[in-house]
Design an enzyme around this catalytic site. Structure first.
Site, PDB file in Angstrom:
ATOM      1  N   ASN A 383       0.841  -1.196   0.000  1.00  0.00           N
ATOM      2  CA  ASN A 383       0.000   0.000   0.000  1.00  0.00           C
ATOM      3  C   ASN A 383       0.877   1.247   0.000  1.00  0.00           C
ATOM      4  O   ASN A 383       1.731   1.409   0.878  1.00  0.00           O
ATOM      5  CB  ASN A 383      -0.904   0.019   1.235  1.00  0.00           C
ATOM      6  CG  ASN A 383      -1.712   1.306   1.350  1.00  0.00           C
ATOM      7  OD1 ASN A 383      -2.711   1.480   0.659  1.00  0.00           O
ATOM      8  ND2 ASN A 383      -1.269   2.224   2.190  1.00  0.00           N
ATOM      9  N   GLU A 384       0.683   2.119  -0.984  1.00  0.00           N
ATOM     10  CA  GLU A 384       1.342   3.431  -1.056  1.00  0.00           C
ATOM     11  C   GLU A 384       2.842   3.336  -0.816  1.00  0.00           C
ATOM     12  O   GLU A 384       3.450   4.208  -0.205  1.00  0.00           O
ATOM     13  CB  GLU A 384       0.703   4.400  -0.056  1.00  0.00           C
ATOM     14  CG  GLU A 384      -0.727   4.769  -0.411  1.00  0.00           C
ATOM     15  CD  GLU A 384      -1.260   5.952   0.393  1.00  0.00           C
ATOM     16  OE1 GLU A 384      -0.674   6.282   1.435  1.00  0.00           O
ATOM     17  OE2 GLU A 384      -2.256   6.564  -0.047  1.00  0.00           O
ATOM     18  N   ASN A 438      -5.082   4.992  -4.633  1.00  0.00           N
ATOM     19  CA  ASN A 438      -5.588   5.794  -3.523  1.00  0.00           C
ATOM     20  C   ASN A 438      -5.613   7.248  -3.980  1.00  0.00           C
ATOM     21  O   ASN A 438      -4.552   7.843  -4.192  1.00  0.00           O
ATOM     22  CB  ASN A 438      -4.684   5.674  -2.297  1.00  0.00           C
ATOM     23  CG  ASN A 438      -4.617   4.259  -1.738  1.00  0.00           C
ATOM     24  OD1 ASN A 438      -5.358   3.384  -2.160  1.00  0.00           O
ATOM     25  ND2 ASN A 438      -3.729   4.037  -0.789  1.00  0.00           N
ATOM     26  N   TYR A 444      -6.791  16.378  -0.213  1.00  0.00           N
ATOM     27  CA  TYR A 444      -5.377  16.726  -0.083  1.00  0.00           C
ATOM     28  C   TYR A 444      -4.882  17.584  -1.242  1.00  0.00           C
ATOM     29  O   TYR A 444      -3.865  18.257  -1.133  1.00  0.00           O
ATOM     30  CB  TYR A 444      -4.523  15.461   0.015  1.00  0.00           C
ATOM     31  CG  TYR A 444      -4.687  14.740   1.329  1.00  0.00           C
ATOM     32  CD1 TYR A 444      -4.543  15.412   2.533  1.00  0.00           C
ATOM     33  CD2 TYR A 444      -5.001  13.384   1.368  1.00  0.00           C
ATOM     34  CE1 TYR A 444      -4.695  14.753   3.742  1.00  0.00           C
ATOM     35  CE2 TYR A 444      -5.145  12.713   2.573  1.00  0.00           C
ATOM     36  CZ  TYR A 444      -4.990  13.406   3.759  1.00  0.00           C
ATOM     37  OH  TYR A 444      -5.148  12.743   4.951  1.00  0.00           O
ATOM     38  N   TRP A 518     -12.364   5.390   2.229  1.00  0.00           N
ATOM     39  CA  TRP A 518     -11.452   5.480   3.366  1.00  0.00           C
ATOM     40  C   TRP A 518     -12.064   6.460   4.360  1.00  0.00           C
ATOM     41  O   TRP A 518     -12.061   7.638   4.099  1.00  0.00           O
ATOM     42  CB  TRP A 518     -10.061   5.955   2.917  1.00  0.00           C
ATOM     43  CG  TRP A 518      -9.050   5.828   4.016  1.00  0.00           C
ATOM     44  CD1 TRP A 518      -8.588   6.809   4.835  1.00  0.00           C
ATOM     45  CD2 TRP A 518      -8.385   4.625   4.418  1.00  0.00           C
ATOM     46  NE1 TRP A 518      -7.690   6.301   5.732  1.00  0.00           N
ATOM     47  CE2 TRP A 518      -7.543   4.960   5.504  1.00  0.00           C
ATOM     48  CE3 TRP A 518      -8.441   3.297   3.988  1.00  0.00           C
ATOM     49  CZ2 TRP A 518      -6.744   4.019   6.140  1.00  0.00           C
ATOM     50  CZ3 TRP A 518      -7.639   2.367   4.628  1.00  0.00           C
ATOM     51  CH2 TRP A 518      -6.803   2.733   5.689  1.00  0.00           C
ATOM     52  N   LYS A 539     -11.741  10.370   8.908  1.00  0.00           N
ATOM     53  CA  LYS A 539     -12.380  10.181   7.599  1.00  0.00           C
ATOM     54  C   LYS A 539     -13.483   9.132   7.627  1.00  0.00           C
ATOM     55  O   LYS A 539     -14.088   8.836   6.592  1.00  0.00           O
ATOM     56  CB  LYS A 539     -11.331   9.801   6.548  1.00  0.00           C
ATOM     57  CG  LYS A 539     -10.317  10.884   6.253  1.00  0.00           C
ATOM     58  CD  LYS A 539      -9.392  10.483   5.115  1.00  0.00           C
ATOM     59  CE  LYS A 539      -8.343  11.540   4.840  1.00  0.00           C
ATOM     60  NZ  LYS A 539      -7.345  11.642   5.915  1.00  0.00           N
TER      61      LYS A 539
END
Length: 756
Positions: A383-384, A438, A444, A518, A539
């Site tokens: 992930n990321e 994502n 953001y 998310w 969130k």
């Protein structure tokens, strides 16, 4: 026969590295399991939490078997983040990783008579060879899923390989006959000619529909049924499969698992296909902690979470970012969620070969321990991970992990969650079977309206890739309200507006194989401090205590639930000023009526979102929305001035900081192309590289604090996750909050400084 004995009561605990005791410590705190020492400080907003080495101790009597040669195991479903097990002063096992089950054969360490001293040392300190290295959530420590003793015969289903059951089931439909095929594979310790393995498949009513028997030395078998009930989110039908080891007329070990018959695939144009029919996966991600419990949840807690997700109408859950409790996977099997299960290979890559071995071990444990859950269709390998940059070793490690997953379980697909900035030509594409991004456009950086065009362009440019959205969302704090919601005001209204848009975006693109909000629930992140609620990521569609469903919860219920529903938004925006006010209603019905103080105000037709404008009377007003047989009601008060608590406290320091920064940079041409001279610092450098130069760090830390309001301190907060990011990446992640010309002005200052 196998005996599983929970030993969760009467433990002694000390929150310090007290060392291995020789006897049961009487001065330690008495606790029951499940337990975490970060139940409060893991998300209480104090900015940090205890990460250290702690000790648990308890006595137990040695369980016995009627047959000679029996074995005793200590089974630990999870210990955060690493653990060492001792029995009677001797080391029995060590485990690295905070989310998977492990066992220790302690037979030789147990006393025949009298109590045994079981001591477990847990630590959630950072280790270079254990993932996760750093991430945007709290790493809770402790024995948070309990402890069991297992007493088994000498001949048994294997308990020694990666925490597995020793018994695998693959249940799949037979397309030609309409029945089902159950492929059963047993792993037997100490097989012999005196032992046979007996199998049974039972339907939901408990009727035996298939059975068979095999010698223990060659135990695998395939059983077939002429008819089959298929497993799906709408009909999560489960069979019961039993496996028994017989010694002549005696059962010496047995296992029972649930199995679901289903087939699935993913197509770049058709999306997810279940049992031959397209089924767009629409759902949420989930973390495993609760308010002032941390991750020490009961089975009832896990099932309650699953029930709330079912109430939402979701058909898929991404279980982020680690192996979850068997209780929650059971709930997904029973309630009908298609699951993406993953390992904590997240955010920060460590080149240490030992860290990669830990990654492989955690992936193996995830697959071996969860092989029999029909809800799981996807194994996630990272992930990321590009937050920390890319290198050949990172790419090769991904290839190895994907090959490992496919070798261990060719019946399922592999996937990956890309950070938003991952280039379309990154070598991390096309490694896994399917992939997702994502994206947080509208929070953001960028605007919420950027999501659809980005997805369409990517799909057009890469028509052969199966694309999903693994994360999207924004903060929503239920005390902030107003008539004009805006990005980063943290209001419940903006969160709802954002998800109105996103629910429509994903509904219009069935080729997205999966989408995951998310997050389902607010969760602990001790280092965070946003929107006036520190220590948490807010969130969630539901608050961390599970008490409040935010308005955004109901927009997804309107899109996904088949049960008729209607919901009036803004019930916590209870005091309103002005001649008129907007009342928004979510419903999955085509027509909604709104009544004000007992009189019909208006009736509208629409699709999911219905907006009414009403004039409130002085004082309290009752509004009722109805759609067929369902209705909802709220009370609103008309006031002269709305409460100050409704607005996020204004912080003028951002505008002042931006102005002051540009004053410091002097007279610069911010339209000129940026240059990156060799031997000089620039925005291409990472935070960690810059932090090694006092002169460069002073420039960067001053700039970042002025324009973002966030002080940067090496070693504190989320430094472990951010340090590998380049300044350029951080500015990009900051999106619209970063002023025009900031990157150029910062780079212009840095290129004056020599790199040592």
């Amino acid at each position: 026969m196998r005996k599983i004995i929970p030993i969760n009561e009467g433990w002694r605990f000390i929150r310090e590295d007290a060392g291995l005791p020789g006897v049961l410590p009487q001065g330690w705190q008495r606790v029951d399991l499940p337990h975490t020492w970060n139940a409060v400080d893991g998300h209480d907003g104090n900015g940090d939490y205890y990460r250290g080495s702690c000790w648990y101790a308890r006595e137990f009597d040695t369980p016995c078997q009627p047959l000679p040669g029996g074995r005793v195991y200590v089974e630990i479903p999870a210990a955060g983040q690493q653990a060492v097990v001792y029995v009677n002063g001797k080391k029995a096992a060590e485990h690295l990783g905070g989310y998977s089950l492990f066992r220790a054969d302690v037979t030789e360490l147990c006393r025949e008579e009298g109590p045994n001293l079981l001591v477990i040392n847990c630590s959630n300190q950072r280790r270079e060879d254990v993932y996760p290295q750093a991430a945007d959530f709290t790493f809770y420590g402790g024995l948070y899923r309990g402890v069991n003793l297992i007493s088994v015969a000498d001949t048994r289903f294997d308990l020694d390989y990666m925490g597995g059951l020793g018994f695998d089931v693959i249940a799949s439909p037979c397309q030609k006959c309409g029945g089902a095929r159950f492929q059963l594979k047993s792993f037997i310790t100490n097989p012999g000619p005196d032992f046979t393995v007996q199998y049974g498949v039972y339907d939901k009513e408990g009727r035996l529909v298939a059975g068979g028997s095999r010698p223990s030395e060659d135990p695998d078998i395939t059983l077939r049924t002429p008819k089959a009930h298929l497993w799906s989110p709408d009909s999560p039908y489960l069979y019961t499969v039993t496996a028994e080891i017989l010694r002549r007329n005696e059962v010496v070990d047995s296992l029972t698992v649930k199995a679901g018959v289903r087939s699935f695939s993913v197509d770049p144009e058709k999306g997810f296909i279940l049992n031959g029919q397209p089924l767009p996966l629409r759902g949420v991600s989930r973390h495993q902690d609760r308010l002032y419990q941390g991750n020490a949840l009961s089975r009832e807690d896990h099932f309650a979470d699953a029930e709330i997700i079912k109430e939402l109408g979701a058909n898929t859950v991404r279980l982020a970012h680690y192996q979850h409790s068997q209780d929650f996977y059971d709930a997904c099997d029973e309630l009908g969620f298609v699951v993406w299960a993953e390992i904590p290979f997240i955010s920060v890559f460590n080149k240490d070969p030992a860290a990669h071995e830990n990654c492989k071990t955690q992936l193996t444990e995830l697959i071996v321990q969860n092989f029999n859950h029909p809800s799981i269709c996807f194994w996630g390998i990272s992930n990321e991970i590009l937050i920390g940059g890319i290198c050949p070793e990172l790419v090769e490690n991904h290839r190895e992990l994907n090959q490992l997953a496919r070798r261990l379980d060719p019946s399922r697909l592999t996937t990956i969650a890309h950070v938003s900035m991952t280039p379309e030509d990154s070598p991390l594409h096309d490694i896994t079977n399917v992939e997702s991004y994502n994206h947080y456009f509208g929070w953001y950086g960028g605007k919420m309206e950027d999501n659809g065009p980005w997805l369409d362009a990517y799909h057009k440019n890469h028509p052969d890739r199966c694309l999903g959205v693994s994360e999207y969302g924004c903060e929503g704090i239920v005390t902030y309200h107003g008539p004009s919601p805006a990005c980063r005001d943290y209001s419940e209204e903006y969160q709802a507006l954002y998800h109105e848009h996103m629910a429509k975006v994903v509904a219009e693109r069935p080729w997205l194989w999966s989408t995951h909000v998310w997050n389902m629930f607010d969760f602990g992140c001790a280092a965070r401090n946003e929107g006036g609620v520190a220590g948490r990521n807010n969130k969630g569609l539901v608050t961390i205590d599970r008490k409040t469903r935010k308005d955004s919860f109901y927009i997804y219920q309107a899109y996904w639930s088949k049960r008729p529903m209607v919901h009036i938004c803004g019930r916590r925006y209870a005091q309103r000023a002005g001649e008129t006010t907007e009342v928004k209603v979510y419903s999955n019905q085509p027509r909604v009526s709104l009544s004000l103080n007992g009189s019909l105000a208006e009736e509208k037709t629409g699709d999911k979102v219905f907006v009414f404008t009403v004039s409130l009377a002085e004082g309290h007003n009752t509004l009722t929305a109805s759609a067929g047989d369902v209705w909802d009601s709220v009370t609103l008060e008309r006031v002269e001035k709305e409460p100050e608590i409704y607005a996020l406290p204004q912080d003028n320091s951002h505008a002042e900081g931006v102005a002051n920064w540009f004053k410091l940079t002097g007279d610069l041409d911010l339209t000129a192309p940026m240059e990156f001279p060799e031997g000089k610092f620039s925005v291409k450098n990472t935070l960690e590289e810059v932090s090694r130069s006092p002169q460069a760090w002073e420039v960067v830390s001053t700039a970042m604090e002025m324009v973002s309001g966030m002080p940067l301190k090496p070693g504190e907060g989320m430094w472990g996750m951010l340090k590998a990011m380049s300044l350029e990446q951080m500015i990009q992640m900051g999106g619209s909050r970063m002023p025009k010309g900031f990157a150029e002005s910062l780079n212009a200052q840095l290129v004056k400084i020599d790199r040592a």
